[in-house]
Enzyme design. Structure first.
Site, PDB file in Angstrom:
ATOM      1  N   ALA A   1      -2.724   2.411  -2.921  1.00 35.40           N
ATOM      2  CA  ALA A   1      -4.240   2.477  -2.495  1.00 35.40           C
ATOM      3  C   ALA A   1      -4.180   1.797  -1.264  1.00 35.40           C
ATOM      4  O   ALA A   1      -4.539   0.315  -1.719  1.00 35.40           O
ATOM      5  CB  ALA A   1      -5.215   2.689  -3.593  1.00 35.40           C
TER       6      ALA A   1
ATOM      7  N   GLY B   1      -3.132  -5.419  -5.884  1.00 39.55           N
ATOM      8  CA  GLY B   1      -1.359  -5.375  -5.609  1.00 39.55           C
ATOM      9  C   GLY B   1      -0.920  -4.592  -4.688  1.00 39.55           C
ATOM     10  O   GLY B   1      -0.069  -5.214  -3.664  1.00 39.55           O
ATOM     11  N   CYS B   2      -2.463  -3.844  -3.889  1.00 36.19           N
ATOM     12  CA  CYS B   2      -1.467  -3.044  -2.551  1.00 36.19           C
ATOM     13  C   CYS B   2      -1.332  -4.069  -1.414  1.00 36.19           C
ATOM     14  O   CYS B   2      -0.458  -3.900  -0.175  1.00 36.19           O
ATOM     15  CB  CYS B   2      -2.288  -1.537  -2.189  1.00 36.19           C
ATOM     16  SG  CYS B   2      -1.680  -0.690  -3.302  1.00 36.19           S
ATOM     17  N   THR B   3      -2.553  -4.877  -1.207  1.00 37.86           N
ATOM     18  CA  THR B   3      -3.035  -5.871   0.362  1.00 37.86           C
ATOM     19  C   THR B   3      -2.059  -6.776   0.190  1.00 37.86           C
ATOM     20  O   THR B   3      -1.440  -7.526   0.734  1.00 37.86           O
ATOM     21  CB  THR B   3      -3.963  -6.402  -0.344  1.00 37.86           C
ATOM     22  OG1 THR B   3      -4.931  -5.302  -0.469  1.00 37.86           O
ATOM     23  CG2 THR B   3      -3.652  -7.197   0.292  1.00 37.86           C
TER      24      THR B   3
ATOM     25  N   ALA C   1       1.264  -5.883   0.762  1.00 34.15           N
ATOM     26  CA  ALA C   1       1.469  -5.143   2.364  1.00 34.15           C
ATOM     27  C   ALA C   1       0.989  -6.135   3.186  1.00 34.15           C
ATOM     28  O   ALA C   1       1.718  -6.626   4.100  1.00 34.15           O
ATOM     29  CB  ALA C   1      -0.262  -4.190   2.701  1.00 34.15           C
TER      30      ALA C   1
END
Length: 165
Positions: free
Chosen positions: A50, A55-57, A60
């Site tokens: 998401a 975590g995804c930030t 990325a």
């Protein structure tokens, strides 16, 4: 159909030597992006759950910060998530992401690459996106497949596994 073929047909994990399934998805700007667009180049596809989550930030931004070194080694990077295009556009703008983010809202591509399946969290079992990275060579063949990767430090590990450090 042998067991490996059944696993792939059921969304099983890919292995080195498998051919990456073809796909066309929309990017954060609404443009169609196909795997065929990257033929002749090595491609890192990372699947994340998401946009705009911690975590995804982290993951990325790690790809963003290492994109030039990956590109100079001949790798393109694609981020793929089940998020709709507007959410990806905001994520890309907010984090100044410099690679395509692709919207896989129906999970078809994640499923085809083995990045969608059973997960467990706080004792509950459910279906969801499995944080995964698949690297394809210029012919579209899997050269590296990593599942259940950690967001933090993943790009450094990936670079080591690709022999770039």
């Amino acid at each position: 159909m042998d067991t490996a073929d059944k696993d792939k047909a059921a969304g099983g994990r890919l292995a080195v030597g498998d051919v990456g399934p073809e796909f066309t998805l929309h990017d954060s700007a609404g443009r169609k992006v196909s795997l065929a667009d990257f033929r002749g180049r090595k491609t890192v596809m990372y699947f994340y759950p998401a946009a705009s989550t911690p975590g995804c930030t982290t993951q990325a931004c790690d790809f963003r910060d290492h994109l030039n070194s990956l590109k100079s080694a001949g790798y393109d990077v694609l981020g793929i998530s089940p998020d709709p295009e507007p959410k990806l556009a905001k994520f890309a703008e907010t984090e100044k992401l410099n690679f395509p983010l692709l919207s896989d809202v129906d999970h078809a591509v994640a499923h085809a690459y083995g990045a969608w399946g059973e997960k467990k969290n706080y004792g509950k079992t459910y279906e969801g996106l499995i944080r995964s990275t698949i690297v394809l060579d210029g012919e579209g063949t899997v050269s590296l497949a990593q599942y259940n990767v950690r967001a933090t430090g993943h790009v450094a590990k990936l670079r080591r596994d690709l022999g770039l450090d």
